[in-house]
Design a protein around this motif. Structure first.
Motif, PDB file in Angstrom:
ATOM      1  N   LEU A   8       0.838  -1.209   0.000  1.00 19.00           N
ATOM      2  CA  LEU A   8       0.000   0.000   0.000  1.00 19.00           C
ATOM      3  C   LEU A   8       0.868   1.252   0.000  1.00 19.00           C
ATOM      4  O   LEU A   8       0.426   2.328  -0.350  1.00 19.00           O
ATOM      5  CB  LEU A   8      -0.892   0.023   1.254  1.00 19.00           C
ATOM      6  N   SER A  50      -0.405  -2.961  -7.559  1.00 17.79           N
ATOM      7  CA  SER A  50      -1.863  -3.143  -7.485  1.00 17.79           C
ATOM      8  C   SER A  50      -2.225  -4.588  -7.798  1.00 17.79           C
ATOM      9  O   SER A  50      -3.101  -5.172  -7.152  1.00 17.79           O
ATOM     10  CB  SER A  50      -2.591  -2.241  -8.476  1.00 17.79           C
ATOM     11  N   ARG A  98      -1.397  -6.734  -4.810  1.00 20.00           N
ATOM     12  CA  ARG A  98      -2.409  -6.552  -3.761  1.00 20.00           C
ATOM     13  C   ARG A  98      -3.681  -7.302  -4.099  1.00 20.00           C
ATOM     14  O   ARG A  98      -4.331  -7.876  -3.240  1.00 20.00           O
ATOM     15  CB  ARG A  98      -2.771  -5.057  -3.610  1.00 20.00           C
ATOM     16  N   ASN A  99      -4.003  -7.295  -5.370  1.00 19.47           N
ATOM     17  CA  ASN A  99      -5.264  -7.907  -5.797  1.00 19.47           C
ATOM     18  C   ASN A  99      -5.188  -9.425  -5.767  1.00 19.47           C
ATOM     19  O   ASN A  99      -6.135 -10.093  -5.331  1.00 19.47           O
ATOM     20  CB  ASN A  99      -5.590  -7.401  -7.212  1.00 19.47           C
ATOM     21  N   PHE A 157     -11.574  -6.423 -10.199  1.00 19.20           N
ATOM     22  CA  PHE A 157     -10.285  -5.805 -10.505  1.00 19.20           C
ATOM     23  C   PHE A 157      -9.320  -6.824 -11.102  1.00 19.20           C
ATOM     24  O   PHE A 157      -8.374  -6.459 -11.788  1.00 19.20           O
ATOM     25  CB  PHE A 157      -9.670  -5.179  -9.249  1.00 19.20           C
ATOM     26  N   LEU A 216     -14.595   5.118  -0.589  1.00 20.96           N
ATOM     27  CA  LEU A 216     -14.807   3.950  -1.440  1.00 20.96           C
ATOM     28  C   LEU A 216     -13.563   3.649  -2.265  1.00 20.96           C
ATOM     29  O   LEU A 216     -13.148   2.493  -2.396  1.00 20.96           O
ATOM     30  CB  LEU A 216     -15.989   4.241  -2.365  1.00 20.96           C
ATOM     31  N   VAL A 226     -10.955   1.927  -0.246  1.00 22.19           N
ATOM     32  CA  VAL A 226     -11.245   0.484  -0.122  1.00 22.19           C
ATOM     33  C   VAL A 226     -10.851  -0.224  -1.421  1.00 22.19           C
ATOM     34  O   VAL A 226     -10.224  -1.285  -1.396  1.00 22.19           O
ATOM     35  CB  VAL A 226     -12.747   0.252   0.184  1.00 22.19           C
ATOM     36  N   PHE A 227     -11.200   0.368  -2.540  1.00 21.36           N
ATOM     37  CA  PHE A 227     -10.859  -0.236  -3.831  1.00 21.36           C
ATOM     38  C   PHE A 227      -9.333  -0.354  -3.988  1.00 21.36           C
ATOM     39  O   PHE A 227      -8.831  -1.340  -4.526  1.00 21.36           O
ATOM     40  CB  PHE A 227     -11.417   0.606  -4.986  1.00 21.36           C
ATOM     41  N   TYR A 228      -8.641   0.659  -3.508  1.00 24.62           N
ATOM     42  CA  TYR A 228      -7.172   0.653  -3.592  1.00 24.62           C
ATOM     43  C   TYR A 228      -6.612  -0.526  -2.797  1.00 24.62           C
ATOM     44  O   TYR A 228      -5.710  -1.236  -3.230  1.00 24.62           O
ATOM     45  CB  TYR A 228      -6.630   1.977  -3.073  1.00 24.62           C
ATOM     46  N   LEU A 229      -7.192  -0.712  -1.641  1.00 23.81           N
ATOM     47  CA  LEU A 229      -6.809  -1.843  -0.781  1.00 23.81           C
ATOM     48  C   LEU A 229      -6.966  -3.172  -1.529  1.00 23.81           C
ATOM     49  O   LEU A 229      -6.177  -4.098  -1.369  1.00 23.81           O
ATOM     50  CB  LEU A 229      -7.785  -1.853   0.410  1.00 23.81           C
ATOM     51  N   LEU A 230      -8.015  -3.252  -2.329  1.00 27.49           N
ATOM     52  CA  LEU A 230      -8.354  -4.518  -2.981  1.00 27.49           C
ATOM     53  C   LEU A 230      -7.688  -4.689  -4.341  1.00 27.49           C
ATOM     54  O   LEU A 230      -7.952  -5.654  -5.043  1.00 27.49           O
ATOM     55  CB  LEU A 230      -9.882  -4.614  -3.153  1.00 27.49           C
ATOM     56  N   GLY A 231      -6.833  -3.746  -4.723  1.00 25.69           N
ATOM     57  CA  GLY A 231      -6.044  -3.938  -5.941  1.00 25.69           C
ATOM     58  C   GLY A 231      -6.314  -2.952  -7.055  1.00 25.69           C
ATOM     59  O   GLY A 231      -5.840  -3.145  -8.168  1.00 25.69           O
ATOM     60  N   MET A 232      -7.094  -1.902  -6.790  1.00 25.51           N
ATOM     61  CA  MET A 232      -7.296  -0.900  -7.839  1.00 25.51           C
ATOM     62  C   MET A 232      -6.110   0.048  -7.851  1.00 25.51           C
ATOM     63  O   MET A 232      -5.641   0.472  -6.806  1.00 25.51           O
ATOM     64  CB  MET A 232      -8.575  -0.097  -7.548  1.00 25.51           C
ATOM     65  N   GLU A 233      -5.622   0.349  -9.049  1.00 27.16           N
ATOM     66  CA  GLU A 233      -4.575   1.356  -9.168  1.00 27.16           C
ATOM     67  C   GLU A 233      -5.197   2.709  -8.883  1.00 27.16           C
ATOM     68  O   GLU A 233      -6.323   2.970  -9.321  1.00 27.16           O
ATOM     69  CB  GLU A 233      -4.075   1.362 -10.609  1.00 27.16           C
ATOM     70  N   TRP A 234      -4.445   3.558  -8.239  1.00 29.21           N
ATOM     71  CA  TRP A 234      -4.972   4.878  -7.904  1.00 29.21           C
ATOM     72  C   TRP A 234      -5.406   5.632  -9.168  1.00 29.21           C
ATOM     73  O   TRP A 234      -6.412   6.319  -9.198  1.00 29.21           O
ATOM     74  CB  TRP A 234      -3.894   5.655  -7.152  1.00 29.21           C
ATOM     75  N   LYS A 288      -6.625   4.371 -11.786  1.00 29.96           N
ATOM     76  CA  LYS A 288      -7.914   3.862 -12.255  1.00 29.96           C
ATOM     77  C   LYS A 288      -9.045   4.604 -11.543  1.00 29.96           C
ATOM     78  O   LYS A 288     -10.120   4.811 -12.108  1.00 29.96           O
ATOM     79  CB  LYS A 288      -8.025   2.364 -11.963  1.00 29.96           C
ATOM     80  N   ILE A 294      -1.394   8.366   0.034  1.00 30.94           N
ATOM     81  CA  ILE A 294      -2.418   7.347   0.278  1.00 30.94           C
ATOM     82  C   ILE A 294      -2.495   6.967   1.758  1.00 30.94           C
ATOM     83  O   ILE A 294      -3.544   6.552   2.264  1.00 30.94           O
ATOM     84  CB  ILE A 294      -2.156   6.104  -0.615  1.00 30.94           C
TER      85      ILE A 294
END
Lengths: 222, 392
Positions: free
Chosen positions: A57, A81, A84-85, A113, B298, B301-309, B311, B381
């Motif tokens: 992160l 990313s 992380r995913n 994602f 939101l 949370v998406f960033y945590l789950l693998g979304m690129e910033w 995006k 972040i």
């Protein structure tokens, strides 16, 4: 060695002038595949910062971070990313769920994602919910769930991409004793199945449930 | 594709808020349409008024107990007067539809030059065949220069007319319908936007039928054109003498006051609109701001789950564009259903209006969206993650 950290430092800029704060002051850490590790320390010791770096992160200011033997210290944001995913799952103290979505929608976000075909998303999400015994909650709005149920949804979401590492930041901090025990039980079962689990915690009983405890004090491993 | 899907999901999640925002914007656009038409209309009137003969022109609003002919004869006898312009108004029927008929005498035709989109003005003395009467018509009649058609008066008298010129849109021409005295003067009193046929008085066998009856309230305005070399003091003296025939006012004074009053009206209406618009904009922006703050959580949370910033930036831009497209589409539907008063605009004005609307909608959604995007791109972040962990 699954995770290897060498000389990790993290410096934050504070205020408007060039004032800086060194939170991590040279962390050397190795974690083997399938370990269940607790990270303890007082408030401000640097536990969450370490977790953020472990979880891709945030980037360290200096040092080396290897994941499965690959140096990812200077990886692009895009690749971090993806890591992380697909490799990491997060379980946070306050769940970090989308409250006004239902359980199934929350669990399926990592699959979206990961560019999983749309036709498979719901089925894969339901399978994870079933494994955790909460498939009956699939259509329920998250805001209507209890703390224990929410944390189980968060765990299902963390696992939905078949991740092999779970990073948990005070996962029992917002739960009562009964639900805390339930969550730790789930973690132990996952660990037995081979999932590597790293838990940041204040609580003794959580630390005692882990096979190794790392204590951080003043930005270093004590 | 997934970015679009997530953007749609975000909009759908907050559908009530988004519907409220869109409805508020549409309502303010309806107000904008009313102001636009009001301002366009008045500006058009000011433009038309500025085409009128102004210099060395005195308007005499003849009293009810004189005919225009009587007053004109007396005024014309004055040496300072070059000519007296008279306009008779009536109705022509064309294809069973009644249209304004404006009959100008020679003095008017020589001093008044409305804008034409094709053909010639009557002062060019255009020749026509077949004893048809040369006329200038308004654009909305759908006739072209050279067309010969039949028209008739209400009493049944039929005439063959040939179009020698077509007025430019928006239609504005000299057509007195009320008293051109200072208390009542407005462009509406002597200018008309309605469909019209304009002809020379000498082309009709008898214009007396158009003379308003004595004692009857009607438009009785004479346009007195003063000789260029007349002495100002003499002009003032004769103007005073004419006051027994009617109210006399220099055209310059009438127009200057009208333009001043119109500009004040436009200013007042614009101010009112700005106040209402500010209230609407404040409400819209605060709803949108709240939504953007929720989206920041939101996106974390998406960033945590693998979304690129990055995006997240793409998703927010898509969300903004979708809302702009939806709002603009609803606006087009409102326009087609008559809510935006498009029937009062020319084609060019309508395009200008829609251009203003698109800009307004884009700025409204972009104002907060851009701020959110800048925060997304620039901010550390860690701060957002800390907020996430503490916010519940």
């Amino acid at each position: 060695m699954l995770i290897e950290m060498i000389g990790i430092e993290k410096v934050f800029k504070t205020g408007k002038v060039s004032a800086v704060s060194k939170i991590l002051k040279g962390i050397d850490l190795t974690i083997e595949k399938g370990e269940m590790v607790a990270v303890k320390g007082s408030s401000g010791a640097g536990k969450s910062t370490l977790l953020h770096i472990l979880g891709c992160l945030d980037r360290p200011t200096s040092g080396i971070y290897r994941l499965n033997g690959v140096d990812i210290t200077n990886e692009s944001s895009s690749n971090l990313s993806k890591i992380r995913n697909k490799r990491l799952g997060f379980v946070m103290q306050h769940f970090a769920l989308v409250e006004d979505d239902n359980v199934l929608a929350n669990v399926s976000v990592p699959l979206l994602f990961a560019k999983t075909p749309f036709s498979q998303v719901d089925a894969l999400s339901m399978e994870k919910l079933r494994q955790l015994g909460i498939d009956h909650l699939a259509g329920q709005k998250v805001s209507k769930l209890s703390g224990g149920e929410k944390q189980r949804v968060a765990i299902a979401r963390a696992l939905v991409n078949n991740t092999d590492i779970i990073l948990a930041d005070e996962p029992t901090g917002a739960l009562d004793q009964e639900n805390s025990a339930l969550i730790m039980d789930i973690f132990k079962k996952l660990n037995l199945l081979g999932t590597t689990i790293i838990i940041v915690t204040h609580e003794e009983f959580v630390a005692n449930a882990c096979e190794r405890v790392i204590t951080i004090a003043d930005g270093k491993i004590a | 594709m997934r970015v679009l899907l997530i953007a749609f999901r975000l909009i759908w999640k907050r559908k009530l808020t988004n519907i409220t925002i869109v409805v508020q914007i549409i309502l303010s656009i309806i107000m904008l349409a009313q102001l636009f038409v009001f301002v366009s209309d008045h500006r058009s009137s000011v433009r038309a008024v500025s085409e009128l003969p102004v210099s060395d022109t005195i308007v005499v609003s003849v009293f009810e107990y004189y005919t225009m002919e009587q007053a004109a004869r007396q005024i014309l006898a004055t040496p300072e007067v070059e000519s007296v312009g008279k306009i008779y108004t009536g109705t022509f029927f064309y294809n069973n539809v009644s249209i304004n008929l404006a009959i100008y005498n020679d003095a008017i035709i020589k001093h008044y030059f409305p804008n034409l989109t094709s053909g010639n003005w009557l002062s060019d003395n255009p020749s026509v065949d077949n004893n048809a009467i040369p006329v200038v018509v308004s654009f909305d009649m759908g006739l072209r220069t050279g067309d010969t058609v039949h028209m008739s008066l209400p009493n049944g008298d039929a005439y063959q007319v040939t179009v020698v010129g077509v007025l430019k849109e928006p239609t504005q021409y000299l057509y007195p319908s009320g008293s051109a005295s200072p208390e009542y003067f407005s462009a509406r009193v002597i200018i008309s936007p309605e469909s019209v046929v304009i002809m020379r008085d000498t082309d009709l066998s008898d214009t007396s039928v158009f003379e308003p009856a004595l004692g009857q309230p009607a438009a009785r305005n004479l346009f007195v054109f003063i000789n260029g070399d007349a002495n100002a003091a003499d002009v003032e003296a004769v103007t005073d003498a004419w006051r027994k025939y009617g109210e006399t006012t220099p055209m310059t004074s009438l127009i200057a006051n009208y333009v001043k009053d119109t500009n004040s009206l436009i200013g007042g209406a614009s101010l009112m609109f700005i106040v209402f618009l500010s209230l609407a904009a404040t409400s819209v922006l605060s709803s949108y701001l709240t939504q953007s703050m929720r989206n920041r959580r939101l996106f974390t949370v998406f960033y945590l789950l693998g979304m690129e910033w990055r995006k997240g930036v793409a998703i927010e831009i898509c969300r903004m564009l979708i809302l702009i497209i939806i709002t603009m589409s609803l606006c087009l539907i409102a326009g087609a259903s008559g809510l935006l008063m498009l029937q009062w605009m020319t084609l060019r004005s309508a395009y200008t209006f829609y251009g203003i609307v698109l800009l307004y909608i884009t700025v409204t959604f972009a104002a907060i969206g851009v701020r959110f995007l800048v925060r997304l791109v620039r901010e550390d972040i860690s701060a957002a993650l800390k907020e996430l962990q503490q916010s519940e």
